[in-house]
Scaffold this active site. Structure first.
Site, PDB file in Angstrom:
ATOM      1  N   ARG A  51       4.249  19.104   8.137  1.00 44.37           N
ATOM      2  CA  ARG A  51       4.574  19.543   9.501  1.00 44.37           C
ATOM      3  C   ARG A  51       6.069  19.718   9.717  1.00 44.37           C
ATOM      4  NH1 ARG A  51       1.580  14.787  12.457  1.00 44.37           N
ATOM      5  NH2 ARG A  51       2.752  13.844  10.766  1.00 44.37           N
ATOM      6  N   LYS A 148      -6.894   9.310  -4.062  1.00 50.70           N
ATOM      7  CA  LYS A 148      -7.574   8.126  -3.564  1.00 50.70           C
ATOM      8  C   LYS A 148      -6.893   7.675  -2.272  1.00 50.70           C
ATOM      9  CE  LYS A 148      -5.551   3.878  -4.961  1.00 50.70           C
ATOM     10  NZ  LYS A 148      -5.498   2.656  -5.692  1.00 50.70           N
ATOM     11  N   HIS A 178      -5.536   8.116 -11.209  1.00 50.52           N
ATOM     12  CA  HIS A 178      -4.451   8.310 -12.168  1.00 50.52           C
ATOM     13  C   HIS A 178      -4.597   7.413 -13.396  1.00 50.52           C
ATOM     14  CE1 HIS A 178      -2.643   5.016  -9.841  1.00 50.52           C
ATOM     15  NE2 HIS A 178      -2.055   4.710 -10.961  1.00 50.52           N
ATOM     16  N   LYS A 182      -3.793   8.036 -18.050  1.00 49.43           N
ATOM     17  CA  LYS A 182      -2.929   7.254 -18.939  1.00 49.43           C
ATOM     18  C   LYS A 182      -3.311   7.511 -20.392  1.00 49.43           C
ATOM     19  CE  LYS A 182      -2.065   3.436 -15.765  1.00 49.43           C
ATOM     20  NZ  LYS A 182      -0.611   3.449 -15.633  1.00 49.43           N
ATOM     21  N   ASP A 235      -9.277  -1.231  -3.474  1.00 49.17           N
ATOM     22  CA  ASP A 235      -8.063  -0.567  -3.952  1.00 49.17           C
ATOM     23  C   ASP A 235      -8.051  -0.410  -5.477  1.00 49.17           C
ATOM     24  OD1 ASP A 235      -5.483   0.511  -3.221  1.00 49.17           O
ATOM     25  OD2 ASP A 235      -4.579  -1.220  -4.203  1.00 49.17           O
ATOM     26  N   HIS A 240     -10.224   2.306 -10.276  1.00 51.51           N
ATOM     27  CA  HIS A 240      -9.567   2.206 -11.583  1.00 51.51           C
ATOM     28  C   HIS A 240     -10.323   1.319 -12.571  1.00 51.51           C
ATOM     29  CE1 HIS A 240      -6.435   4.073  -9.401  1.00 51.51           C
ATOM     30  NE2 HIS A 240      -5.904   2.989  -8.884  1.00 51.51           N
ATOM     31  N   LYS A 331      -2.235  -8.903  -6.923  1.00 50.50           N
ATOM     32  CA  LYS A 331      -0.823  -8.658  -6.617  1.00 50.50           C
ATOM     33  C   LYS A 331      -0.075  -9.968  -6.792  1.00 50.50           C
ATOM     34  CE  LYS A 331      -1.664  -4.606  -4.602  1.00 50.50           C
ATOM     35  NZ  LYS A 331      -1.389  -3.417  -5.421  1.00 50.50           N
TER      36      LYS A 331
END
Ligand code: NAP
Length: 484
Positions: A51, A148, A178, A182, A235, A240, A331
């Site tokens: 935008r 995603k 992604h 790899k 996530d 993945h 994490k």
């Protein structure tokens, strides 16, 4: 060894969300690197769309800054950057509005591959797809790339698939994961299906268990509000880790062909057993040494979202009955490391009196860092004093073995974008695959929500919650150490 670069057909690539974080960090620097490598024909063009009211000059300057920031210095060549930027255009478009679409249409050239990268929030996919059609910008040969998250449950994934399907056929839709781009992940298929060595042993008769680990050291600060609606299961696991599991567990496809590969992955997902509550451990990181923890980062003191999850997954088919797959991701862990470890069973009989030193054979496929493979083998401990056994690694770092600098290996986004231009969907998820993955994931999430479970706390910089260790100990197994 210099890797072979085969130029792709001439293309016009429109990046919706061309001013966003993903475009700046991955897509545009990745395209520059492919241009530098000689893979992008000189006539190919990239058109940013968002935008923001920017001139083409201003947009080119922004892309130049992104290259400066995200491409290593020794790969930045001022003359090549100038040539690359000359191929870049910009159109100001609101996905929900009507202005700008005719400008975009006039910019598109005939007889080249047209690709549209939807690097925007999924809520805009339908608007963009519809306008690409009503403004006659997309044709039957055009491709769209979507990012995603592809849905947050089965119902929303189905709705997204339906929106896209009303304007594009499945052969035109490239759903990016992604991880599949790899190098090492693709190598999984080469290792399994181009060698006779492993395949005869690749079953529950010989494999004790499989561990898949994706450990990150980063926290969720900066995207806490987004992450809090997602969590590690949505996530990382649904997409993945599910893809990694599929590549390990699938049957040999009849050919390395997009649908043949995806058919086999789909069969694995459909064979996944529901996961029992006692086979799930969820965690949330605490702050260390005065640092904020998950609840501060998510800005939700009552958050029940997991920043860590470990699961024991069983596959109900002939090949894998009795061989669990243990998955964990989190994490703020001890180290950043992603790997797949396949632990083989004991030999049926030991001829050695003293088998104390004995350990299992383990095939480790390292996805990051230091991509490569390691096979833990037993040998005789050197020296006199009888037959003692010791475990040693047969270690192959791909960078060493291939003589390629890590910098020269195309990153996942570069490879996947070139695959879009080539029209090769092997490394992209098919709609039915995504839906099957959600159909397995939904009851797991609904289960812990219905039970009102809170994630366990774990220390930042640790290996995750205590109960995750128990998940393995209970079965007489242990997680591999998380280390870089
Ligand atoms: P972002 O930084 O928020 O960028 C969003 C982009 O969309 C901006 O260029 C924005 O520009 C544009 N935009 C927003 N509303 C628009 C509208 N109505 N019409 C046209 N353009 C509009 O987001 P991002 O991090 O780049 O993420 C993009 C997509 O990739 C998301 O679906 C995200 O989930 C996914 N993704 C991102 C990452 C990542 O590392 N960033 C990783 C995986 C997946 P204007 O405001 O100027 O319009």
């Amino acid at each position: 060894m210099v890797s072979r670069v085969i130029p792709v057909d001439s293309f016009d690539l429109v990046v919706f969300g061309g001013t966003g974080d993903l475009a700046r960090r991955k897509i545009l620097p990745g395209l520059y690197r492919r241009f530098l490598a000689g893979q992008m024909t000189a006539e190919s063009r990239i058109i940013g769309a968002a935008r923001a009211d920017l001139t083409e000059e201003a947009y080119r300057a922004m892309v130049g800054e992104a290259i400066d920031e995200f491409v290593p210095k020794d790969r930045r060549d001022a003359a090549v950057i100038a040539e690359f930027l000359a191929r870049i255009g910009y159109v100001s478009i609101d996905a929900k509005g009507s202005a700008g679409w005719d400008v975009l249409r006039d910019k598109m050239r005939p007889n080249v591959v047209r690709a549209f990268y939807f690097s925007v929030a999924p809520a805009l996919f339908g608007d963009i797809a519809e306008r690409l059609h009503s403004n006659q910008i997309a044709d039957a040969w055009s491709r769209i790339v979507v990012e995603k998250p592809f849905g947050r449950d089965l119902a929303s994934a189905k709705a997204l698939n339906a929106v896209l399907a009303s304007h594009f056929n499945e052969g035109q839709i490239y759903r990016i994961d992604h991880y599949l781009g790899k190098e090492t992940v693709q190598n999984l298929m080469a290792v399994r299906f181009a060698n006779i060595l492993f395949e005869p042993l690749w079953k529950s008769e010989y494999i004790d268990h499989v561990q898949i680990t994706v450990a990150e050291t980063v926290d969720v600060s900066g995207r806490g509000a987004y992450y809090d609606k997602s969590g590690a299961m949505r996530d990382m696991v649904q997409n993945h880790m599910m893809q990694l599991l599929c590549l390990i567990a699938m049957e040999p496809p009849y050919h390395f062909d997009p649908d043949a590969v995806r058919d086999e992955k789909l069969k694995v997902i459909r064979a996944l057993e529901p996961v029992k509550p006692e086979d799930i451990v969820r965690g949330q990181y605490l702050g260390a040494k005065g640092e904020a923890g998950y609840v501060q980062h998510s800005e939700n003191p009552a958050s029940r979202t997991e920043s860590y999850i470990a699961l024991k997954v069983n596959i109900a088919n002939w090949r894998w009955k009795g061989t669990p797959f243990y998955l964990r991701t989190g994490k703020k862990m001890r180290a950043r490391a992603s790997e797949i470890a396949i632990t083989f069973k004991e030999p049926p009989h030991s001829i050695f009196d003293d088998a104390k030193g004995w350990k299992e054979n383990v095939l480790v496929i390292r996805l990051q860092p230091n991509e490569g493979m390691e096979l833990m083998m037993m040998i005789k401990e050197p020296g006199p004093g009888g037959m003692r056994l010791m475990q040693v690694p047969l270690d192959m770092a791909f960078a060493d073995a291939l003589g390629v600098e890590a910098e020269d290996v195309p990153d996942a986004y570069e490879r996947l974008i070139m695959d879009v231009i080539r029209g090769n969907q092997t490394l992209f998820m098919r709609g039915d695959e995504v839906e099957a993955a959600w159909a397995w994931t939904d009851p797991i999430i609904q289960g812990w929500e219905a039970r009102g479970e809170r994630p366990q706390s774990y220390d930042a910089g640790s290996s995750g919650p205590e109960d995750a260790l128990m998940l393995m100990h209970r079965d007489g197994r242990r997680w591999r150490e998380i280390k870089e």
